[in-house]
Design a protein around this motif. Structure first.
Motif, PDB file in Angstrom:
ATOM      1  N   ALA A  36     120.903   6.824   8.051  1.00  0.00           N
ATOM      2  CA  ALA A  36     120.294   7.063   9.364  1.00  0.00           C
ATOM      3  C   ALA A  36     121.303   6.853  10.488  1.00  0.00           C
ATOM      4  O   ALA A  36     121.366   7.632  11.444  1.00  0.00           O
ATOM      5  CB  ALA A  36     119.088   6.147   9.552  1.00  0.00           C
ATOM      6  N   GLY A  39     124.344   9.487  10.404  1.00  0.00           N
ATOM      7  CA  GLY A  39     123.933  10.828  10.835  1.00  0.00           C
ATOM      8  C   GLY A  39     123.131  10.868  12.112  1.00  0.00           C
ATOM      9  O   GLY A  39     122.638  11.930  12.509  1.00  0.00           O
ATOM     10  N   ASP A  41     120.122   9.875  12.691  1.00  0.00           N
ATOM     11  CA  ASP A  41     118.876  10.494  12.239  1.00  0.00           C
ATOM     12  C   ASP A  41     117.723   9.517  12.438  1.00  0.00           C
ATOM     13  O   ASP A  41     117.621   8.512  11.733  1.00  0.00           O
ATOM     14  CB  ASP A  41     119.000  10.876  10.762  1.00  0.00           C
ATOM     15  CG  ASP A  41     117.853  11.727  10.268  1.00  0.00           C
ATOM     16  OD1 ASP A  41     116.804  11.744  10.936  1.00  0.00           O
ATOM     17  OD2 ASP A  41     118.006  12.379   9.228  1.00  0.00           O
ATOM     18  N   ASN A  42     116.849   9.821  13.387  1.00  0.00           N
ATOM     19  CA  ASN A  42     115.742   8.906  13.698  1.00  0.00           C
ATOM     20  C   ASN A  42     114.508   9.160  12.838  1.00  0.00           C
ATOM     21  O   ASN A  42     113.484   8.494  13.007  1.00  0.00           O
ATOM     22  CB  ASN A  42     115.344   9.035  15.175  1.00  0.00           C
ATOM     23  CG  ASN A  42     114.753  10.390  15.500  1.00  0.00           C
ATOM     24  OD1 ASN A  42     115.373  11.417  15.237  1.00  0.00           O
ATOM     25  ND2 ASN A  42     113.568  10.412  16.070  1.00  0.00           N
ATOM     26  N   GLU A  43     114.583  10.116  11.922  1.00  0.00           N
ATOM     27  CA  GLU A  43     113.415  10.444  11.104  1.00  0.00           C
ATOM     28  C   GLU A  43     113.372   9.636   9.801  1.00  0.00           C
ATOM     29  O   GLU A  43     112.339   9.591   9.139  1.00  0.00           O
ATOM     30  CB  GLU A  43     113.397  11.941  10.783  1.00  0.00           C
ATOM     31  CG  GLU A  43     113.193  12.810  12.031  1.00  0.00           C
ATOM     32  CD  GLU A  43     113.093  14.286  11.683  1.00  0.00           C
ATOM     33  OE1 GLU A  43     113.194  14.604  10.484  1.00  0.00           O
ATOM     34  OE2 GLU A  43     112.919  15.108  12.605  1.00  0.00           O
ATOM     35  N   GLN A 250     128.868  15.197  12.588  1.00  0.00           N
ATOM     36  CA  GLN A 250     127.403  15.276  12.626  1.00  0.00           C
ATOM     37  C   GLN A 250     126.850  14.265  13.630  1.00  0.00           C
ATOM     38  O   GLN A 250     125.975  14.592  14.434  1.00  0.00           O
ATOM     39  CB  GLN A 250     126.819  14.988  11.238  1.00  0.00           C
ATOM     40  CG  GLN A 250     125.296  15.074  11.188  1.00  0.00           C
ATOM     41  CD  GLN A 250     124.764  14.760   9.792  1.00  0.00           C
ATOM     42  OE1 GLN A 250     125.454  14.929   8.800  1.00  0.00           O
ATOM     43  NE2 GLN A 250     123.532  14.296   9.735  1.00  0.00           N
ATOM     44  N   ARG A 254     124.873  15.361  17.180  1.00  0.00           N
ATOM     45  CA  ARG A 254     123.494  14.947  17.444  1.00  0.00           C
ATOM     46  C   ARG A 254     123.386  14.005  18.637  1.00  0.00           C
ATOM     47  O   ARG A 254     122.468  14.112  19.449  1.00  0.00           O
ATOM     48  CB  ARG A 254     122.899  14.284  16.197  1.00  0.00           C
ATOM     49  CG  ARG A 254     122.639  15.268  15.071  1.00  0.00           C
ATOM     50  CD  ARG A 254     122.060  14.579  13.852  1.00  0.00           C
ATOM     51  NE  ARG A 254     121.761  15.531  12.793  1.00  0.00           N
ATOM     52  CZ  ARG A 254     121.289  15.180  11.588  1.00  0.00           C
ATOM     53  NH1 ARG A 254     121.080  13.900  11.310  1.00  0.00           N
ATOM     54  NH2 ARG A 254     121.035  16.110  10.683  1.00  0.00           N
TER      55      ARG A 254
END
Length: 371
Positions: A36, A39, A41-43, A250, A254
């Motif tokens: 997380a 990347g 990535d909050n999902e 990446q 983002r």
């Protein structure tokens, strides 16, 4: 048979317990956390969990103790909370990445809260300035005031009135003390202007009360704080990008997209804030409201509190009058039904007579034709 060695506890007992509970309740996996953060990535992990991890993040003195222990011992001897802290510390720029990802969610919460408050106050300003029902009710109040003060030349022909009297209208009683001025205004509105019992003509008291809590100075400070936090995120990003790590492109792509959106949304709400303040000033000027000492200018708290009290009182009076109107309408409907029922047997009887008459006429005509 060899005994399993006892695991080593290096952390403070309370922190160790808190970390252990978080790990168990959220089933934390250092690998997923790493993915997380690397990347952006909050999902993969919920905001609440990310925030909890950030609060309990490894401290320098704790990592120093763990590092010193590993100089002479294996990490397999570490207890789970200690091992978890060690695994987090091995994520490149862990604290900076965590700060950025946690702030992403915090930003949208903060900016949405600001937007919601500004949009609500803007909407109510439009409603109070442009709603014909508001103007008609204020017109009734002015007419009542002029009528009551007709004998006083200086007060009986007024062009307006101070909104500060609005919460006091319910205290003006009728001669027999069975009603009050507000009750009469509600009755007059329903009887002469709009008898729609489903459409309350003023802004809802709860909406007025909500915007009365809005403080422009506080919102301005919040916007300034958000701008400063965005700058902090930019600094953290620079630290992350300065160190080589997997999937750096990446992360950069983002996080830059988030920054671009955040800066745009912040500017949008700064413009929204300026428009909202201007709209509120226009509203205050339209009603010629003076500041409440010691405030240098009229605040939403003072202005909308007057309307909140008035709308709450008026709604109670309006509800009572609508109930009377509904009962009156129902009574009229019932009377009409009874009248129709009482006439129905006579009409059927007369219909039978007319049919009989037609039958006899036809029969007579038939007999004549035969002859």
């Amino acid at each position: 048979m060899s005994l399993k060695p006892e695991l080593v506890k290096l952390l403070d007992s309370k922190r160790s317990q808190a970390i252990g509970i978080l790990m168990t309740s959220q089933r934390l996996d250092a690998g997923i956390i790493r993915e997380a953060l690397i990347g952006f990535d909050n999902e993969l992990i919920s905001y609440e969990t990310l925030n909890s991890i950030f609060i309990l993040r490894p401290q320098e003195d704790e990592l120093r103790m763990i590092t010193d222990f590993l100089k002479t011992s294996s990490e397999e001897l570490l207890d789970k909370p200690e091992l978890f802290m060690l695994e987090l510390s091995r994520i490149p720029s862990f604290e900076e990445r965590m700060f950025c990802l946690v702030y992403r969610n915090k930003f949208y919460e903060s900016i949405s809260s600001i937007e919601f408050r500004l949009n609500n106050i803007s909407s109510l300003c439009d409603d109070l300035l442009g709603n014909p029902s508001v103007k008609k009710i204020l017109g009734i109040i002015l007419a009542c005031g002029n009528s009551m003060n007709a004998s006083n030349k200086s007060r009986g022909d007024a062009d307006g009135f101070d909104l500060a009297i609005l919460p006091n209208l319910k205290d003006v009683k009728s001669k027999d003390n069975t009603s009050n001025l507000l009750q009469y205004i509600a009755w007059y509105y329903l009887d002469k202007i709009d008898d729609d019992v489903t459409n309350y003509p003023l802004p809802e008291p709860s909406d007025l009360n909500f915007v009365a809590q809005v403080n422009f100075d506080d919102i301005e400070k919040e916007l300034r704080k958000v701008n400063n936090e965005i700058k902090d995120v930019e600094k953290k990003i620079d630290i992350v990008l300065a160190h080589k790590a997997d999937k750096l492109e990446q992360f950069q792509s983002r996080v830059n997209q988030f920054l671009s959106n955040a800066i745009c949304e912040c500017k949008d709400q700064e413009e929204n804030f300026s428009k909202c303040k201007s709209k509120f000033k226009k509203l205050v000027d339209a009603f010629i409201i003076k500041p409440k000492p010691p405030d240098p200018e009229v605040t939403p708290d003072y202005f909308f509190s007057l309307w909140t009290a008035f709308s709450n009182d008026f709604k109670n009076a309006w509800k009572r009058e609508t109930q009377k109107l509904i009962k009156s309408r129902q009574k009229h409907i019932n009377q009409t039904k009874n009248q129709i029922k009482s006439k129905a047997p006579m009409s059927k009887q007369s219909e039978k007579k007319s049919m009989k008459t037609i039958f006899h006429q036809k029969r007579s005509e038939s007999l004549k034709n035969k002859n």
